[in-house]
Design a protein around this motif. Structure first.
Motif, mmCIF file in Angstrom:
data_model
loop_
_atom_site.group_PDB
_atom_site.id
_atom_site.type_symbol
_atom_site.label_atom_id
_atom_site.label_comp_id
_atom_site.label_asym_id
_atom_site.label_seq_id
_atom_site.Cartn_x
_atom_site.Cartn_y
_atom_site.Cartn_z
ATOM 1 N N GLN A 1 -4.009 11.119 -3.458
ATOM 2 C CA GLN A 1 -3.185 10.089 -2.830
ATOM 3 C C GLN A 1 -3.993 9.197 -1.895
ATOM 4 N N SER A 2 -4.879 9.813 -1.105
ATOM 5 C CA SER A 2 -5.639 9.018 -0.131
ATOM 6 C C SER A 2 -6.632 8.077 -0.794
ATOM 7 N N SER A 3 -6.912 8.298 -2.091
ATOM 8 C CA SER A 3 -7.869 7.438 -2.797
ATOM 9 C C SER A 3 -7.234 6.150 -3.296
ATOM 10 N N VAL A 4 -5.888 6.101 -3.308
ATOM 11 C CA VAL A 4 -5.193 4.932 -3.837
ATOM 12 C C VAL A 4 -5.570 3.671 -3.066
ATOM 13 N N ALA A 5 -5.669 3.796 -1.736
ATOM 14 C CA ALA A 5 -5.998 2.626 -0.911
ATOM 15 C C ALA A 5 -7.350 2.042 -1.305
ATOM 16 N N PHE A 6 -8.333 2.919 -1.598
ATOM 17 C CA PHE A 6 -9.656 2.447 -2.023
ATOM 18 C C PHE A 6 -9.551 1.657 -3.334
ATOM 19 N N VAL A 7 -8.748 2.184 -4.269
ATOM 20 C CA VAL A 7 -8.598 1.522 -5.565
ATOM 21 C C VAL A 7 -7.935 0.153 -5.393
ATOM 22 N N VAL A 8 -6.884 0.098 -4.588
ATOM 23 C CA VAL A 8 -6.194 -1.176 -4.342
ATOM 24 C C VAL A 8 -7.146 -2.175 -3.696
ATOM 25 N N LEU A 9 -7.913 -1.710 -2.690
ATOM 26 C CA LEU A 9 -8.867 -2.590 -2.007
ATOM 27 C C LEU A 9 -9.912 -3.115 -2.987
ATOM 28 N N PHE A 10 -10.408 -2.238 -3.843
ATOM 29 C CA PHE A 10 -11.431 -2.637 -4.815
ATOM 30 C C PHE A 10 -10.886 -3.696 -5.775
ATOM 31 N N ILE A 11 -9.674 -3.484 -6.291
ATOM 32 C CA ILE A 11 -9.087 -4.428 -7.248
ATOM 33 C C ILE A 11 -8.840 -5.793 -6.599
ATOM 34 N N VAL A 12 -8.322 -5.780 -5.365
ATOM 35 C CA VAL A 12 -8.045 -7.052 -4.682
ATOM 36 C C VAL A 12 -9.341 -7.804 -4.402
ATOM 37 N N LEU A 13 -10.358 -7.084 -3.923
ATOM 38 C CA LEU A 13 -11.636 -7.745 -3.631
ATOM 39 C C LEU A 13 -12.279 -8.289 -4.900
ATOM 40 N N LEU B 1 0.819 -1.206 0.000
ATOM 41 C CA LEU B 1 0.000 0.000 0.000
ATOM 42 C C LEU B 1 0.857 1.263 0.000
ATOM 43 N N GLY B 2 1.872 1.267 0.862
ATOM 44 C CA GLY B 2 2.750 2.427 0.952
ATOM 45 C C GLY B 2 3.468 2.702 -0.352
ATOM 46 N N LEU B 3 3.994 1.639 -0.968
ATOM 47 C CA LEU B 3 4.753 1.805 -2.218
ATOM 48 C C LEU B 3 3.843 2.244 -3.365
ATOM 49 N N ILE B 4 2.665 1.618 -3.481
ATOM 50 C CA ILE B 4 1.738 1.986 -4.558
ATOM 51 C C ILE B 4 1.242 3.415 -4.378
ATOM 52 N N GLU B 5 0.910 3.748 -3.131
ATOM 53 C CA GLU B 5 0.414 5.089 -2.830
ATOM 54 C C GLU B 5 1.449 6.158 -3.182
ATOM 55 N N SER B 6 2.713 5.880 -2.865
ATOM 56 C CA SER B 6 3.768 6.871 -3.091
ATOM 57 C C SER B 6 4.177 6.953 -4.566
ATOM 58 N N THR B 7 4.470 5.805 -5.178
ATOM 59 C CA THR B 7 4.925 5.825 -6.575
ATOM 60 C C THR B 7 3.806 6.235 -7.527
ATOM 61 N N GLY B 8 2.566 6.062 -7.094
ATOM 62 C CA GLY B 8 1.444 6.483 -7.928
ATOM 63 C C GLY B 8 1.405 7.983 -8.131
ATOM 64 N N MET B 9 2.117 8.724 -7.256
ATOM 65 C CA MET B 9 2.124 10.177 -7.366
ATOM 66 C C MET B 9 2.880 10.674 -8.592
ATOM 67 N N VAL B 10 3.603 9.745 -9.279
ATOM 68 C CA VAL B 10 4.278 10.132 -10.523
ATOM 69 C C VAL B 10 3.249 10.557 -11.563
ATOM 70 N N ARG B 11 2.104 9.855 -11.556
ATOM 71 C CA ARG B 11 1.070 10.132 -12.552
ATOM 72 C C ARG B 11 -0.189 10.749 -11.973
ATOM 73 N N ILE B 12 -0.373 10.618 -10.665
ATOM 74 C CA ILE B 12 -1.632 11.058 -10.046
ATOM 75 C C ILE B 12 -1.372 12.296 -9.193
ATOM 76 N N PRO B 13 -2.229 13.308 -9.267
ATOM 77 C CA PRO B 13 -2.061 14.484 -8.406
ATOM 78 C C PRO B 13 -2.083 14.095 -6.922
ATOM 79 N N THR B 14 -1.323 14.800 -6.108
ATOM 80 C CA THR B 14 -1.185 14.450 -4.692
ATOM 81 C C THR B 14 -2.516 14.471 -3.944
ATOM 82 N N GLU B 15 -3.457 15.304 -4.396
ATOM 83 C CA GLU B 15 -4.734 15.367 -3.675
ATOM 84 C C GLU B 15 -5.538 14.071 -3.808
#
Length: 286
Positions: A263-275, A247-261
């Motif tokens: 960032q907190s949504s990354v966890a939701f996306v990861v959770l959705f994909i895994v489920l 989660l930490g790595l995806i959330e941080s490295t995702g900022m290369v392409r995603i605006p920082t605002e």
């Protein structure tokens, strides 16, 4: 390239924080099957315990010990006072979940009433900034990564080399079978709440030193712990740690392409994909 390397380092630091939270939450959930959402305010209470000790002049290491003791005591009381009575009555998991949410609100408001809603900081936080080529790392960030390595190793040794640790693992595998073969499951549950809450106190103290403590800091903590446990696989402590790091790595490295605002949504996306593609998590059911 330098930016990506710095984001990976930041992701490792944040992932270590999430992994510690997930380790404590996963230990409690996997052992007792209680969705302990009040884990969040217990985490916050641990930070306040460390802050109180530091404000009274205690050295930082002793303040950390005070935070760990505060977390362990709060966790045990939460189980004995709130969850255990529902267990005795054979209440459903939904009832226990509602009780947990109620305890979350009660504790969070109580912390705000007692300590106020302003941010608490330690009087003399340790400094230290290290430059490794293009990378910038602080002493507290290094401590966060080291804390994960030390705590995860210690928990692994405890669970595999001690009698009580093996009882915890047995209850995690099958609580009913553990009860049949004579394991005191109530005692094991108390140990799980004490140990899991004490683990939460470690990242809480480090965040206190890094950013300060607030009454509402527990919400994000329990949310990220919950997501990491689900991503890693419920019942797998190894999965909880790896889920937190991922989660930490995806959330941080995702900022290369995603605006920082976002960032907190990354966890939701990861959770959705895994489920969606792996409902039992990365290591669930193994």
């Amino acid at each position: 390239m330098d930016l990506l390397a710095q984001l990976v380092v930041n992701g490792l630091v944040n992932g270590s924080h999430y992994a510690l939270l997930a380790l404590g939450f996963g230990l409690i959930f996997g052992t007792t099957r209680v969705v302990h959402f009040a884990y969040g305010p217990v985490y916050a209470l641990s930070a306040y315990g460390s802050w109180l000790a530091a404000s009274m002049g205690a050295p930082l290491w002793l303040s950390g010990v005070a935070g760990v003791a505060t977390g362990a005591i709060a966790g045990v009381l939460a189980y004995l006072v709130v969850y255990r009575p529902f267990e005795k009555r054979g209440s459903t998991s939904l009832v226990v979940l509602i009780a947990s949410l109620g305890l979350f609100i009660l504790l969070e408001n109580a912390i705000g009433v007692v300590f106020g809603t302003d941010t608490k900081v330690v009087p003399s936080p340790p400094g230290g900034i290290f430059l490794w080529g293009p990378l910038v790392v602080t002493g507290v960030q290094l401590a966060q990564v080291a804390a994960l390595a030390i705590v995860a190793t210690a928990v692994g040794v405890y669970l595999t080399r001690t009698r009580m640790g093996k009882a915890v693992l047995a209850m995690t595998d099958n609580a009913e079978m553990a009860r049949i073969i004579g394991i005191d499951t109530v005692r094991v549950s108390v140990i799980a709440f004490a140990l899991g809450s004490a683990i939460a106190a470690v990242p809480a103290t480090l965040i206190l030193v890094k950013d300060g403590a607030t009454a509402h800091m527990g919400f994000l903590a329990v949310f990220m712990a919950f997501v990491a446990v689900v991503v890693g696989g419920v019942g797998s402590l190894r999965g909880a740690v790896i889920g937190g790091l991922a989660l930490g790595l995806i959330e941080s490295t995702g900022m290369v392409r995603i605006p920082t605002e976002w960032q907190s949504s990354v966890a939701f996306v990861v959770l959705f994909i895994v489920l969606l593609f792996r409902p039992r998590g990365l290591f669930g059911g193994r």
